[in-house]
Design an enzyme around this catalytic site. Structure first.
Site, mmCIF file in Angstrom:
data_model
loop_
_atom_site.group_PDB
_atom_site.id
_atom_site.type_symbol
_atom_site.label_atom_id
_atom_site.label_comp_id
_atom_site.label_asym_id
_atom_site.label_seq_id
_atom_site.Cartn_x
_atom_site.Cartn_y
_atom_site.Cartn_z
ATOM 1 C CB THR A 246 1.758 -0.732 5.937
ATOM 2 O OG1 THR A 246 0.547 -0.329 6.577
ATOM 3 C CG2 THR A 246 2.092 -2.134 6.405
ATOM 4 C CB VAL B 211 -6.696 -5.610 15.246
ATOM 5 C CG1 VAL B 211 -5.862 -6.618 14.447
ATOM 6 C CG2 VAL B 211 -6.660 -5.954 16.738
ATOM 7 C CG ASP C 114 -3.929 -4.541 6.573
ATOM 8 O OD1 ASP C 114 -3.166 -4.980 5.691
ATOM 9 O OD2 ASP C 114 -3.844 -3.388 7.009
ATOM 10 C CB THR D 211 0.380 -0.615 2.312
ATOM 11 O OG1 THR D 211 0.406 0.572 3.121
ATOM 12 C CG2 THR D 211 0.381 -0.219 0.849
ATOM 13 N N GLY D 212 -2.467 0.310 3.145
ATOM 14 C CA GLY D 212 -3.683 1.079 2.907
ATOM 15 C C GLY D 212 -4.506 1.182 4.175
ATOM 16 C CB VAL D 213 -8.029 1.972 4.849
ATOM 17 C CG1 VAL D 213 -9.006 1.913 6.020
ATOM 18 C CG2 VAL D 213 -7.748 3.429 4.474
ATOM 19 N N GLY D 214 -6.545 -0.514 6.846
ATOM 20 C CA GLY D 214 -6.624 -1.882 7.325
ATOM 21 C C GLY D 214 -8.019 -2.469 7.301
#
Length: 280
Positions: free
Chosen positions: A155, A184, A186, A204-207
């Site tokens: 992201t 969807v 984050d 950022t990362g795993v939504g």
């Protein structure tokens, strides 16, 4: 006047020094351009400008160079929040546009400020945003080979504090790659992008992990209640440990605190405080 940006997580840097250097150089150049722009513009204008630069750089998973979803299409999400007015706007899973953050900016003046799918795309066309294909050959090859999840965490984002003390945050993503259409992230929610008069955060990362922890809004709320930015961040990220949440943040407080942190190595970032700082 301060600014910090991120380019998501990546694993390539652990084995590919060329990729690492390219991202360091790109983030350094973009944060310098963002800081220069901030000298004569608001925090809100600056985060849009800077995230658009990140979207245009195909080293990152946002805008041009975004990951391809399981049905072979690219869908982009982005959001914007003005700490001064407390207005949030965003687009979710929009196709065939160049800079989703600019469409989020356009929506900021409307009553309906978060649009998804075809509605977002129709709004973009009606607002003068032309057709654009963000796919690059490398992403098509990755899609066809179905690369491992560890490479698909990305992201981009920006948080800025302007000369008047106003904060803003902007975040944009091309998704995690190979996801179910309609998923969807984050990035277009207040869990991944949030700002008020006290702090601004981009994640950022795993939504799914970030949404579960309401990360951005939780950090900002804690800073608003008087907690230092670093402590507010660490407390919030520690709350992800029960489910091994994967997240990284960049943030700035109204006091001028600039901070970044991640739960797993490692997030790529750059900041311009008194001078340029970039991930090592």
């Amino acid at each position: 006047m301060k600014i910090i940006i991120h380019g998501g997580f990546f694993s390539e840097s652990l084995t590919n020094q060329g990729v690492k250097k390219a991202k360091q150089d790109a983030l350094t150049e973009i944060v310098k351009l963002g800081h220069k722009y901030l000298q004569t513009h608001t925090a809100l204008e600056t985060v849009v400008y800077t995230v658009a630069l990140l979207e245009d750089c195909d080293l990152f998973n946002a805008g041009t160079g975004s990951q391809i979803q399981s049905d072979g299409k690219i869908r982009l999400s982005a959001s914007l929040m003005d700490g001064k007015t407390m207005k949030f706007s965003g687009v979710i899973n929009i196709e065939d546009v160049k800079n989703p953050i600019c469409i989020a900016e356009k929506l900021l003046t409307y009553d309906d400020r978060v649009l998804s799918g075809k509605g977002a795309q129709d709004f973009a066309r009606e607002s003068g945003f032309d057709y654009y294909n963000p796919e690059i050959p490398q992403r098509r090859k990755e899609y066809e080979k179905k690369l491992s999840d560890s490479i698909r965490l990305g992201t981009v984002g920006c948080v800025a504090l302007d000369a008047l003390g106003n904060l803003a945050a902007a975040t944009s993503t091309g998704g995690k790659g190979f996801e179910i259409p309609g998923r969807v992230s984050d990035s277009a929610t207040t869990a991944g992008n949030y700002a008020n008069a006290f702090a601004g955060i981009s994640c950022t990362g795993v939504g799914e992990d970030i949404v579960s922890g309401a990360v951005a809004s939780n950090i900002v709320t804690r800073v608003t209640d008087g907690m230092p930015l670093a402590l507010a961040t660490e407390k919030t990220l520690n709350e992800l440990k029960p489910y091994d949440g994967f997240a990284g943040i960049i943030g700035i407080s109204s006091k001028g605190e600039v901070y970044h942190a991640d739960t797993h190595p490692y997030m790529v970032w750059a900041a311009y405080d008194d001078s340029v700082w970039v991930f090592a």
